[in-house]
Design a protein around this motif. Sequence first.
Motif, PDB file in Angstrom:
ATOM      1  N   THR A  69     -43.125  22.258  -4.500  1.00 28.30           N
ATOM      2  CA  THR A  69     -42.442  20.961  -4.484  1.00 28.30           C
ATOM      3  C   THR A  69     -42.891  20.160  -5.700  1.00 28.30           C
ATOM      4  N   THR A  72     -40.817  14.504 -10.840  1.00 22.47           N
ATOM      5  CA  THR A  72     -40.659  14.655 -12.291  1.00 22.47           C
ATOM      6  C   THR A  72     -42.001  14.722 -13.023  1.00 22.47           C
ATOM      7  N   GLY A 122     -33.453  20.365   1.774  1.00 27.24           N
ATOM      8  CA  GLY A 122     -33.751  21.790   1.633  1.00 27.24           C
ATOM      9  C   GLY A 122     -33.655  22.650   2.877  1.00 27.24           C
ATOM     10  N   GLU A 123     -33.623  22.042   4.067  1.00 24.03           N
ATOM     11  CA  GLU A 123     -33.793  22.848   5.285  1.00 24.03           C
ATOM     12  C   GLU A 123     -32.783  23.992   5.401  1.00 24.03           C
ATOM     13  N   CYS A 211     -34.032   3.491  -9.554  1.00 21.13           N
ATOM     14  CA  CYS A 211     -34.436   4.350  -8.435  1.00 21.13           C
ATOM     15  C   CYS A 211     -33.608   5.620  -8.371  1.00 21.13           C
ATOM     16  N   MET A 212     -34.277   6.705  -8.061  1.00 21.80           N
ATOM     17  CA  MET A 212     -33.552   7.949  -7.827  1.00 21.80           C
ATOM     18  C   MET A 212     -33.381   8.135  -6.321  1.00 21.80           C
ATOM     19  N   GLU A 248     -36.948   4.923   3.389  1.00 21.88           N
ATOM     20  CA  GLU A 248     -36.832   4.074   2.202  1.00 21.88           C
ATOM     21  C   GLU A 248     -36.762   2.601   2.620  1.00 21.88           C
ATOM     22  N   THR A 393     -33.742   7.756 -12.635  1.00 26.42           N
ATOM     23  CA  THR A 393     -34.478   8.971 -12.264  1.00 26.42           C
ATOM     24  C   THR A 393     -35.701   8.652 -11.436  1.00 26.42           C
ATOM     25  N   GLY A 394     -35.837   7.450 -10.995  1.00 24.24           N
ATOM     26  CA  GLY A 394     -37.038   7.082 -10.254  1.00 24.24           C
ATOM     27  C   GLY A 394     -38.017   6.421 -11.198  1.00 24.24           C
ATOM     28  N   CYS A 395     -38.876   5.577 -10.617  1.00 19.16           N
ATOM     29  CA  CYS A 395     -39.805   4.863 -11.492  1.00 19.16           C
ATOM     30  C   CYS A 395     -41.177   5.490 -11.407  1.00 19.16           C
TER      31      CYS A 395
HETATM   32  C1  B12 Z   1     -42.881   8.405   0.892  1.00 21.69           C
HETATM   33  C2  B12 Z   1     -42.824   8.418  -0.632  1.00 21.69           C
HETATM   34  C3  B12 Z   1     -44.026   8.356  -1.308  1.00 21.69           C
HETATM   35  C4  B12 Z   1     -45.364   8.365  -0.593  1.00 21.69           C
HETATM   36  C5  B12 Z   1     -45.688   9.806  -0.208  1.00 21.69           C
HETATM   37  C6  B12 Z   1     -45.581  10.764  -1.363  1.00 21.69           C
HETATM   38  C7  B12 Z   1     -44.798  11.991  -1.092  1.00 21.69           C
HETATM   39  N1  B12 Z   1     -44.878  12.842  -2.067  1.00 21.69           N
HETATM   40  O1  B12 Z   1     -44.150  12.191  -0.078  1.00 21.69           O
HETATM   41  C8  B12 Z   1     -46.275   7.708  -1.646  1.00 21.69           C
HETATM   42  C9  B12 Z   1     -46.293   6.215  -1.389  1.00 21.69           C
HETATM   43  C10 B12 Z   1     -47.691   8.174  -1.735  1.00 21.69           C
HETATM   44  C11 B12 Z   1     -45.489   7.994  -2.920  1.00 21.69           C
HETATM   45  C12 B12 Z   1     -46.084   8.019  -4.157  1.00 21.69           C
HETATM   46  C13 B12 Z   1     -45.414   8.298  -5.330  1.00 21.69           C
HETATM   47  N2  B12 Z   1     -44.097   8.440  -5.471  1.00 21.69           N
HETATM   48 CO1  B12 Z   1     -42.896   8.477  -3.962  1.00 21.69          CO
HETATM   49  N3  B12 Z   1     -41.589   8.458  -2.631  1.00 21.69           N
HETATM   50  C14 B12 Z   1     -41.586   8.470  -1.318  1.00 21.69           C
HETATM   51  C15 B12 Z   1     -40.161   8.425  -0.734  1.00 21.69           C
HETATM   52  C16 B12 Z   1     -39.847   6.960  -0.351  1.00 21.69           C
HETATM   53  C17 B12 Z   1     -39.883   9.334   0.460  1.00 21.69           C
HETATM   54  C18 B12 Z   1     -40.343  10.805   0.276  1.00 21.69           C
HETATM   55  C19 B12 Z   1     -40.134  11.534   1.579  1.00 21.69           C
HETATM   56  O2  B12 Z   1     -41.041  11.667   2.389  1.00 21.69           O
HETATM   57  N4  B12 Z   1     -38.926  11.976   1.834  1.00 21.69           N
HETATM   58  C20 B12 Z   1     -38.604  12.690   3.065  1.00 21.69           C
HETATM   59  C21 B12 Z   1     -38.573  14.197   2.840  1.00 21.69           C
HETATM   60  C22 B12 Z   1     -38.063  14.883   4.078  1.00 21.69           C
HETATM   61  O3  B12 Z   1     -37.657  14.431   1.767  1.00 21.69           O
HETATM   62  P1  B12 Z   1     -38.083  15.094   0.380  1.00 21.69           P
HETATM   63  O4  B12 Z   1     -39.504  14.835   0.090  1.00 21.69           O
HETATM   64  O5  B12 Z   1     -37.080  14.728  -0.645  1.00 21.69           O
HETATM   65  O6  B12 Z   1     -37.943  16.645   0.692  1.00 21.69           O
HETATM   66  C23 B12 Z   1     -36.671  17.275   0.894  1.00 21.69           C
HETATM   67  C24 B12 Z   1     -36.024  17.797  -0.406  1.00 21.69           C
HETATM   68  O7  B12 Z   1     -36.405  17.087  -1.573  1.00 21.69           O
HETATM   69  C25 B12 Z   1     -36.390  19.247  -0.459  1.00 21.69           C
HETATM   70  N5  B12 Z   1     -37.684  19.650  -0.994  1.00 21.69           N
HETATM   71  C26 B12 Z   1     -38.778  18.936  -1.281  1.00 21.69           C
HETATM   72  N6  B12 Z   1     -39.767  19.731  -1.697  1.00 21.69           N
HETATM   73  C27 B12 Z   1     -39.314  20.993  -1.677  1.00 21.69           C
HETATM   74  C28 B12 Z   1     -39.936  22.194  -2.016  1.00 21.69           C
HETATM   75  C29 B12 Z   1     -39.207  23.388  -1.898  1.00 21.69           C
HETATM   76  C30 B12 Z   1     -39.855  24.668  -2.243  1.00 21.69           C
HETATM   77  C31 B12 Z   1     -37.838  23.350  -1.477  1.00 21.69           C
HETATM   78  C32 B12 Z   1     -37.062  24.578  -1.349  1.00 21.69           C
HETATM   79  C33 B12 Z   1     -37.233  22.139  -1.148  1.00 21.69           C
HETATM   80  C34 B12 Z   1     -37.974  20.968  -1.238  1.00 21.69           C
HETATM   81  O8  B12 Z   1     -36.355  19.598   0.934  1.00 21.69           O
HETATM   82  C35 B12 Z   1     -36.962  18.535   1.683  1.00 21.69           C
HETATM   83  C36 B12 Z   1     -36.382  18.510   3.077  1.00 21.69           C
HETATM   84  O9  B12 Z   1     -35.000  18.239   3.065  1.00 21.69           O
HETATM   85  C37 B12 Z   1     -39.341   8.896  -1.970  1.00 21.69           C
HETATM   86  C38 B12 Z   1     -37.923   8.362  -2.013  1.00 21.69           C
HETATM   87  C39 B12 Z   1     -36.984   9.452  -1.552  1.00 21.69           C
HETATM   88  N7  B12 Z   1     -36.018   9.137  -0.805  1.00 21.69           N
HETATM   89  O10 B12 Z   1     -37.154  10.613  -1.878  1.00 21.69           O
HETATM   90  C40 B12 Z   1     -40.205   8.453  -3.145  1.00 21.69           C
HETATM   91  C41 B12 Z   1     -40.212   9.261  -4.462  1.00 21.69           C
HETATM   92  C42 B12 Z   1     -40.238  10.735  -4.104  1.00 21.69           C
HETATM   93  N8  B12 Z   1     -41.460   8.891  -5.104  1.00 21.69           N
HETATM   94  C43 B12 Z   1     -41.336   8.837  -6.378  1.00 21.69           C
HETATM   95  C44 B12 Z   1     -42.423   8.563  -7.265  1.00 21.69           C
HETATM   96  C45 B12 Z   1     -42.075   8.413  -8.720  1.00 21.69           C
HETATM   97  C46 B12 Z   1     -43.732   8.426  -6.795  1.00 21.69           C
HETATM   98  C47 B12 Z   1     -44.989   8.163  -7.642  1.00 21.69           C
HETATM   99  C48 B12 Z   1     -45.085   9.037  -8.893  1.00 21.69           C
HETATM  100  C49 B12 Z   1     -45.016   6.676  -7.972  1.00 21.69           C
HETATM  101  C50 B12 Z   1     -46.088   6.288  -8.966  1.00 21.69           C
HETATM  102  N9  B12 Z   1     -45.652   5.881 -10.134  1.00 21.69           N
HETATM  103  O11 B12 Z   1     -47.261   6.362  -8.671  1.00 21.69           O
HETATM  104  C51 B12 Z   1     -46.125   8.458  -6.639  1.00 21.69           C
HETATM  105  C52 B12 Z   1     -46.651   9.909  -6.764  1.00 21.69           C
HETATM  106  C53 B12 Z   1     -47.756  10.187  -5.802  1.00 21.69           C
HETATM  107  C54 B12 Z   1     -48.106  11.632  -5.727  1.00 21.69           C
HETATM  108  N10 B12 Z   1     -48.780  12.140  -6.718  1.00 21.69           N
HETATM  109  O12 B12 Z   1     -47.749  12.310  -4.782  1.00 21.69           O
HETATM  110  C55 B12 Z   1     -39.925   9.096  -6.846  1.00 21.69           C
HETATM  111  C56 B12 Z   1     -39.774  10.465  -7.491  1.00 21.69           C
HETATM  112  C57 B12 Z   1     -38.771  10.424  -8.631  1.00 21.69           C
HETATM  113  C58 B12 Z   1     -38.782  11.683  -9.399  1.00 21.69           C
HETATM  114  N11 B12 Z   1     -37.716  11.891 -10.148  1.00 21.69           N
HETATM  115  O13 B12 Z   1     -39.683  12.455  -9.387  1.00 21.69           O
HETATM  116  C59 B12 Z   1     -39.132   8.872  -5.548  1.00 21.69           C
HETATM  117  C60 B12 Z   1     -37.843   9.670  -5.421  1.00 21.69           C
HETATM  118  C61 B12 Z   1     -38.854   7.341  -5.456  1.00 21.69           C
HETATM  119  C62 B12 Z   1     -37.724   6.871  -6.319  1.00 21.69           C
HETATM  120  N12 B12 Z   1     -36.623   6.577  -5.688  1.00 21.69           N
HETATM  121  O14 B12 Z   1     -37.787   6.766  -7.491  1.00 21.69           O
HETATM  122  N13 B12 Z   1     -44.228   8.257  -2.650  1.00 21.69           N
END
Ligand code: B12
Length: 395
Positions: A69, A72, A122-123, A211-212, A248, A393-395
């Motif tokens: 996982t 960016t 991804g599920e 925001c992404m 969110e 692309t997200g911040c």
């Molecule tokens: C909760 C959250 C956090 C939490 C928990 C971190 C985490 N990694 O979960 C905290 C507050 C710590 C956090 C921190 C950060 N976050 Co944040 N966070 C979120 C948030 C609001 C929800 C993530 C979540 O739990 N989603 C729920 C799950 C179920 O969804 P998911 O993670 O997307 O996973 C699904 C798919 O993506 C896919 N998938 C994911 N991984 C994989 C892997 C494989 C192998 C496969 C097949 C599929 C797959 O399948 C999953 C199930 O459907 C998102 C916003 C969003 N909607 O995505 C931002 C987001 C992910 N965060 C972001 C960022 C930038 C950060 C930080 C870098 C911020 C910073 N400047 O410090 C830090 C990084 C911290 C770190 N090193 O981990 C950005 C990423 C943008 C990008 N292009 O990368 C997002 C998208 C916010 C935004 N809108 O800009 N974050």
Amino acid sequence: MTFKVALLRLPGTYADWFRRPILGITYLAARLGQAGIETRIFDAYFHGWSMDELEQRVIDYGPDLFGVTAMTHEISRAAEPAQKIKAKCDVPALVGGAHVTALPLDTLIQYPMFDYGVFGEGETTVLGLVSVLRNGPNPDRLSAIAGLVYRRNDEVFRNSHRDFLSAVDLDDLPFPDFSSYYGDNPSALAGRHQYYPLISSRGCPYNCAFCMQVLGRRVRAWSPENVLAEIEHAVSKYGAHTIDFQDEIFLADNQRTRRILELMISTGLNRRIRWRGLTRVNMVTESIIDLAKKAGCHHLEMGVESGNDDILADIGKGITVSQVEQTAAIIKKAGLELVTYYIIGHPNETPETARQTVDLAVRLNTHGIAVGLMVRTRALAYTIWPDRARPGTGC
Ligand code: B12
């Protein structure tokens, strides 16, 4: 025939900032496990493993497929274990998460060690991929898997976008699988600073330029009853006492949120757990804050982004500085902890507007703040979401 899947999270880049499980891969592990596919999570960030340790553990496990996982800021580092594990195990490498969702084709072109990428939720996609790979990677069958990008004979192909899961689909998902983190330890989350991460909805209807939206703009939500059942599960399985809603936007004055909060009160759950979550400046009313407090809320977080109204308008945030001040006052008056988020470096930011942001943060004097520095890339999230008017692309 058994088929083993390893799901990886990289070591942290900033020491110990957030040593907690992440939901994306726990949902995948739960969905694959439900389908009878042996899956293990290797979370180097959580366990404090180095890259070498992570790679060795995955190699020892001997998966038939492994997936990383990556957001960016992590994508270039994600290539390293992919390359090393492939060299040892000769199995396909998969990438998922925010970065490949923003740039499916570019990611596979730029990082040739990945054979497959999953963009969007991804599920279902990963389940489809495993069922094809079990019988050998048949190109015709691969091309039918929505949400997949893949490599064949040095060419990269991107399939159609997969529809987001509906509310009914979400209720059908198993609860996220934390067994690779906590095993069967009934007091794994009983420690003072522990909490259970729970997402009760996916998607965000707003269109902020910075925001992404990984999970799209259409909000889909678990039923309030399912949310309550997951909280009970967290309490009984891991001894959780604090729930961290990672939606969110969790707290909003709407019917569904009210129903969840009322259920927490009527079932007495509010006396056994407390909870925290994200809200939005324009969605807070005194009445929802009162109800949230009764339901066990102790801490809220919200995006402020800037102390300058023109910048707030430019980034499409849909709020004003005066609204921010009113909302913060309501939350603080209720005695809840409040954390506010800011960004410095917006387009058209000047030293003066940045100063206004700092001044606002000082005036609000909240329990905590988080400040992001804007980074611009050439990536455009709107290449995937046709309903998106503005790039980001997200911040
Ligand atoms: C909760 C959250 C956090 C939490 C928990 C971190 C985490 N990694 O979960 C905290 C507050 C710590 C956090 C921190 C950060 N976050 Co944040 N966070 C979120 C948030 C609001 C929800 C993530 C979540 O739990 N989603 C729920 C799950 C179920 O969804 P998911 O993670 O997307 O996973 C699904 C798919 O993506 C896919 N998938 C994911 N991984 C994989 C892997 C494989 C192998 C496969 C097949 C599929 C797959 O399948 C999953 C199930 O459907 C998102 C916003 C969003 N909607 O995505 C931002 C987001 C992910 N965060 C972001 C960022 C930038 C950060 C930080 C870098 C911020 C910073 N400047 O410090 C830090 C990084 C911290 C770190 N090193 O981990 C950005 C990423 C943008 C990008 N292009 O990368 C997002 C998208 C916010 C935004 N809108 O800009 N974050």
